[in-house]
Design a protein around this motif. Sequence first.
Motif, PDB file in Angstrom:
ATOM      1  N   ASP A 101       0.837  -1.203   0.000  1.00 32.32           N
ATOM      2  CA  ASP A 101       0.000   0.000   0.000  1.00 32.32           C
ATOM      3  C   ASP A 101       0.865   1.244   0.000  1.00 32.32           C
ATOM      4  OD1 ASP A 101      -2.397   1.589   0.146  1.00 32.32           O
ATOM      5  OD2 ASP A 101      -3.327  -0.102   1.187  1.00 32.32           O
ATOM      6  N   LEU A 103       0.832   5.305   1.415  1.00 33.86           N
ATOM      7  CA  LEU A 103       0.210   6.278   2.311  1.00 33.86           C
ATOM      8  C   LEU A 103       0.748   7.670   1.993  1.00 33.86           C
ATOM      9  CD1 LEU A 103       0.597   4.425   5.754  1.00 33.86           C
ATOM     10  CD2 LEU A 103      -1.391   4.430   4.247  1.00 33.86           C
ATOM     11  N   THR A 107      -3.099  12.020   4.950  1.00 38.40           N
ATOM     12  CA  THR A 107      -4.212  11.180   5.428  1.00 38.40           C
ATOM     13  C   THR A 107      -3.749   9.858   6.053  1.00 38.40           C
ATOM     14  OG1 THR A 107      -4.421  10.128   3.249  1.00 38.40           O
ATOM     15  CG2 THR A 107      -5.755  12.091   3.643  1.00 38.40           C
ATOM     16  N   TRP A 108      -2.443   9.701   6.288  1.00 38.35           N
ATOM     17  CA  TRP A 108      -1.977   8.393   6.757  1.00 38.35           C
ATOM     18  C   TRP A 108      -2.539   7.995   8.112  1.00 38.35           C
ATOM     19  CZ3 TRP A 108       4.031   9.449   6.583  1.00 38.35           C
ATOM     20  CH2 TRP A 108       4.393  10.406   7.531  1.00 38.35           C
ATOM     21  N   GLN A 111      -5.725   6.319   7.078  1.00 40.88           N
ATOM     22  CA  GLN A 111      -5.510   5.179   6.182  1.00 40.88           C
ATOM     23  C   GLN A 111      -4.886   3.970   6.878  1.00 40.88           C
ATOM     24  OE1 GLN A 111      -3.032   7.422   3.308  1.00 40.88           O
ATOM     25  NE2 GLN A 111      -4.428   6.653   1.733  1.00 40.88           N
TER      26      GLN A 111
END
Length: 198
Positions: A101, A103, A107-108, A111
Amino acid sequence: MNLSTLVVCDSSAEKRQQIEELVTSQADLSLLSSTSRQGARNQIDGQSPQLVWLELDPDPTTGVSLLGALHQSFPNTYFLVSYQTLNADLVKSSMQNGAVDYLDAGTWQEQLPEVITRILTREKVAQEAAAAKDAEIKERVRKFSATADRMPAYNQSINKMRKTMEENGQEEVPLPPWVMPTIIVFFVALLAAVYFFR
């Protein structure tokens, strides 16, 4: 289940600290240590983390190249990458080079829990598949051993028959040349039947 995590970051000390704090704030992650890109291979080799978080800042292109090399060397390790902004090309190249994924710093926080859940699901499936394969191998070995245990008894009965004939004064009658190949073919067929019709 806790995922042991290594942070690889060549960005600022502040960025590294942010990532470390984010890792330690997650109940399902366990921070092993942090390292530079140069020390990443040795740290992975020495600590065997389940998850490696690779920060792509300050040089994303070099970071993605390192990701590809590390993923090739450690295919059973999960690699998570991050960068300050969401960049479609960077996301694509990261995924192609083995990242589970991507990040972005904005917004991590939101997320990360979802990403961890996906990784844990994959890890659970992988562990169950490995356990099933191990059980299958053990069962095959058990069946083969059970069959092999019967083979010496068969040989003993032939030897006993020969000894009885000798004691009765009978000349030893050699076995016809086709007997041993027939016995071997029989046992090979038996093992094949056990394997295919279990």
